[in-house]
Each structure stands twice: as C-alpha cells, then as structure tokens.
Motif scaffolding. Structure first.
Motif, PDB file in Angstrom:
ATOM      1  N   ALA A 107       0.932  -1.170  -0.023  1.00 51.46           N
ATOM      2  CA  ALA A 107       0.101   0.032   0.121  1.00 51.46           C
ATOM      3  C   ALA A 107       0.964   1.341  -0.160  1.00 51.46           C
ATOM      4  N   ILE A 108       1.828   1.220   0.894  1.00 47.53           N
ATOM      5  CA  ILE A 108       2.644   2.378   0.859  1.00 47.53           C
ATOM      6  C   ILE A 108       3.420   2.782  -0.498  1.00 47.53           C
ATOM      7  N   VAL A 109       4.069   1.459  -1.021  1.00 47.35           N
ATOM      8  CA  VAL A 109       4.804   1.772  -2.419  1.00 47.35           C
ATOM      9  C   VAL A 109       3.798   2.042  -3.512  1.00 47.35           C
ATOM     10  N   THR A 110       2.557   1.666  -3.432  1.00 44.99           N
ATOM     11  CA  THR A 110       1.563   2.235  -4.398  1.00 44.99           C
ATOM     12  C   THR A 110       1.134   3.783  -4.369  1.00 44.99           C
ATOM     13  N   ALA A 111       1.155   3.885  -3.000  1.00 52.45           N
ATOM     14  CA  ALA A 111       0.999   5.361  -2.592  1.00 52.45           C
ATOM     15  C   ALA A 111       1.990   6.203  -3.169  1.00 52.45           C
ATOM     16  N   PHE A 112       3.333   5.747  -3.162  1.00 51.29           N
ATOM     17  CA  PHE A 112       4.275   6.582  -3.319  1.00 51.29           C
ATOM     18  C   PHE A 112       4.363   6.682  -5.242  1.00 51.29           C
ATOM     19  N   VAL A 113       3.970   5.683  -5.790  1.00 52.39           N
ATOM     20  CA  VAL A 113       4.065   5.696  -6.973  1.00 52.39           C
ATOM     21  C   VAL A 113       2.840   6.723  -7.712  1.00 52.39           C
ATOM     22  N   ASP A 114       1.824   6.352  -6.994  1.00 51.09           N
ATOM     23  CA  ASP A 114       0.408   7.366  -7.507  1.00 51.09           C
ATOM     24  C   ASP A 114       0.738   8.628  -7.264  1.00 51.09           C
ATOM     25  N   TYR A 115       1.519   9.064  -6.159  1.00 46.08           N
ATOM     26  CA  TYR A 115       1.658  10.313  -5.982  1.00 46.08           C
ATOM     27  C   TYR A 115       2.814  10.978  -6.831  1.00 46.08           C
ATOM     28  N   GLY A 116       3.682  10.239  -7.157  1.00 46.97           N
ATOM     29  CA  GLY A 116       4.718  10.737  -8.295  1.00 46.97           C
ATOM     30  C   GLY A 116       4.147  10.634  -9.892  1.00 46.97           C
ATOM     31  N   VAL A 117       3.351   9.885 -10.091  1.00 43.19           N
ATOM     32  CA  VAL A 117       2.718   9.786 -11.294  1.00 43.19           C
ATOM     33  C   VAL A 117       1.803  11.349 -11.598  1.00 43.19           C
ATOM     34  N   GLU A 118       0.915  11.412 -10.339  1.00 36.61           N
ATOM     35  CA  GLU A 118       0.195  12.681 -10.505  1.00 36.61           C
ATOM     36  C   GLU A 118       1.196  14.211 -10.065  1.00 36.61           C
ATOM     37  N   HIS A 119       2.292  13.928  -9.645  1.00 36.82           N
ATOM     38  CA  HIS A 119       3.195  15.215  -9.479  1.00 36.82           C
ATOM     39  C   HIS A 119       4.607  14.827 -10.176  1.00 36.82           C
ATOM     40  N   PRO A 120       4.545  14.869 -11.520  1.00 37.45           N
ATOM     41  CA  PRO A 120       5.984  14.582 -11.912  1.00 37.45           C
ATOM     42  C   PRO A 120       6.931  15.812 -11.559  1.00 37.45           C
ATOM     43  N   ALA A 121       6.537  16.939 -11.248  1.00 36.06           N
ATOM     44  CA  ALA A 121       7.456  17.986 -10.689  1.00 36.06           C
ATOM     45  C   ALA A 121       8.285  17.577  -9.516  1.00 36.06           C
ATOM     46  N   PHE A 122       7.354  16.713  -8.518  1.00 35.38           N
ATOM     47  CA  PHE A 122       8.185  16.250  -7.442  1.00 35.38           C
ATOM     48  C   PHE A 122       9.289  15.336  -7.671  1.00 35.38           C
ATOM     49  N   VAL A 123       8.861  14.465  -8.959  1.00 36.44           N
ATOM     50  CA  VAL A 123      10.103  13.520  -9.151  1.00 36.44           C
ATOM     51  C   VAL A 123      11.189  14.386  -9.779  1.00 36.44           C
TER      52      VAL A 123
END
Length: 237
Positions: A107-123
């Motif tokens: 669940a944590i890894v999924t949340a991390f990926v989903d956040y990164g996909v939604e916020h590419p500037a974060f990456v």
C-alpha cells in the motif's frame, strides 16, 4: 517619563515586538515565494521555472528573492519539502489500518507511485537535488533549509522503514537493515517514475538491434510493488 519607560523605549518590549513582526513578515514572504515556485513547477515543470518567473508570480523583483534565499537550489529544496509533506500524508493514510505487513508495504509503495505519477515535478525536483553531494548541498543552501529537507525526506522514509520493521517483527520479512532498504526503494522508485512518465521501454530485438516498446504507469507500479516485496521477503544466504 520613568526610567522603566525609557528603557522600554530603547531595549524593551516594543523593539522586540518590531523584530518579531519583521521576522513574521519575512517568513510569510518566504512561504509566498516557495508556494509560487510550487505552482510554477506543477504548471510548467522544474526546468522551465526561472527565478524571474518566480519573482513575477509573487509581484517582486529577483533581487528580493535573493534576499530570502541563497539561490535557486535552496528554493528547490524548500519546494521539495512541500511535496514531501504531502507525500508523507499519503503514505500514512495508505498504511493506516493495514495489519498485514506485505499488504502495508504494498500500500505504501503504491501510494508513492501514485503520488509521483500525479506530481511529476516532485520527481524532477527530488532527482535534481539527489544529483548533488552532501558537501555541494551545504555549499548551496543554508543549514536550516538542509535540515528541513532532511526532515521531509526522513519522515517519508520512516513510513517505509516502519513497515519493514513491522514485517520483520511478524516474521513476514527478512531485512537486516530496514533504513538501507527504505532508502534504496525511495531512490529506485524515483528512477522508475521517470520511466512511467516517458512510457518508453527499450529492449534489443536482436544483438545490436534496439527496439522500443511501451510501458504504462500501472506496469511500473506493479513492478515496484513486486520488487519491494521480493527484497523484503528474501532470505539472506
């Protein structure tokens, strides 16, 4: 005027009040600049956000920006802190109430990926700062900004390491250094998120003959979750 009143007029509460008000105004302006940077990152991406654009968004000139920050790297660092604070909240919500150690890590890894996909500037912002050594960062940003950045990163990593420690305690995971694995998952996850954004998978159709395929964010998410669980459950030889 009494002696006490005279002292108050030169070194008492009123000057302290003025200093406090000035400090509050400075903090408010710094927050305004960082918030404007975040908006520009989300709208245009990290590469296209220049100091002049940030200053214009706040309604000031670039010289005033440099009164508050040592340079562009420090603004980037503090903007990344905003993303990290949001990300920590997402990771906490993902883990909340999930008792199974494998399910919690997934669940944590999924949340991390989903956040990164939604916020590419974060990456982009996170990777830009990771390309610098600790010594370089100390030369480019203030100690207080570096501390806030470190606190933001560590608070997110703590969600991962806590999930790994929980799995070790339940016997589901076999991890000798949860902090190291958490850092590794974070760094590799940022790289995989770039792959998800590009959507391109490079392979070799034959020796020396490259071929290009497609990869989706869902595939990247599945790979990162599967990899995290495999690394956590692997028994050292």
């Amino acid at each position: 005027m009494t002696t006490e009143q005279a002292q108050a007029g030169t070194s008492g509460k009123r000057p302290d009040g003025r200093r406090s008000a000035a400090a509050a105004r400075r903090r408010a302006r710094e927050q305004e600049i960082v918030a404007a940077t975040r908006r520009l990152f989300d709208e245009r991406g990290v590469r296209d956000a220049q100091i002049e654009d940030i200053a214009s968004a706040v309604g000031i000139n670039r010289a005033i920006v440099y009164r508050h920050f040592s340079g562009k790297e420090e603004i980037f660092a503090l903007t990344l802190v905003l993303y990290l604070d949001e990300l920590r909240g997402e990771l906490e919500r993902a883990a909340d109430g999930v008792d199974s150690a494998p399910d919690r890590l997934a669940a944590i890894v999924t949340a991390f990926v989903d956040y990164g996909v939604e916020h590419p500037a974060f990456v982009d912002c996170a990777q830009a700062l990771m390309r610098r050594t600790g010594t370089e960062l100390l030369d480019e940003i203030s100690e207080s900004a570096l501390f806030r950045l470190g606190r933001g990163i560590s608070s997110c990593l703590r969600q991962l390491s806590a999930a790994l420690e929980h799995g070790v305690a339940t016997g589901d995971f076999h991890v000798t250094d949860p902090a190291l694995l958490a850092n590794t998952l974070y760094a590799s996850g940022l790289g995989a998120l770039q792959l998800a954004r590009l959507g391109i998978l490079v392979d070799e159709a034959a020796p020396g003959v490259p071929t290009v395929g497609q990869i989706s964010p869902e595939q990247v998410r599945h790979h990162l979750v599967t990899s995290a669980l495999a690394l956590a459950t692997h028994r050292p030889a």
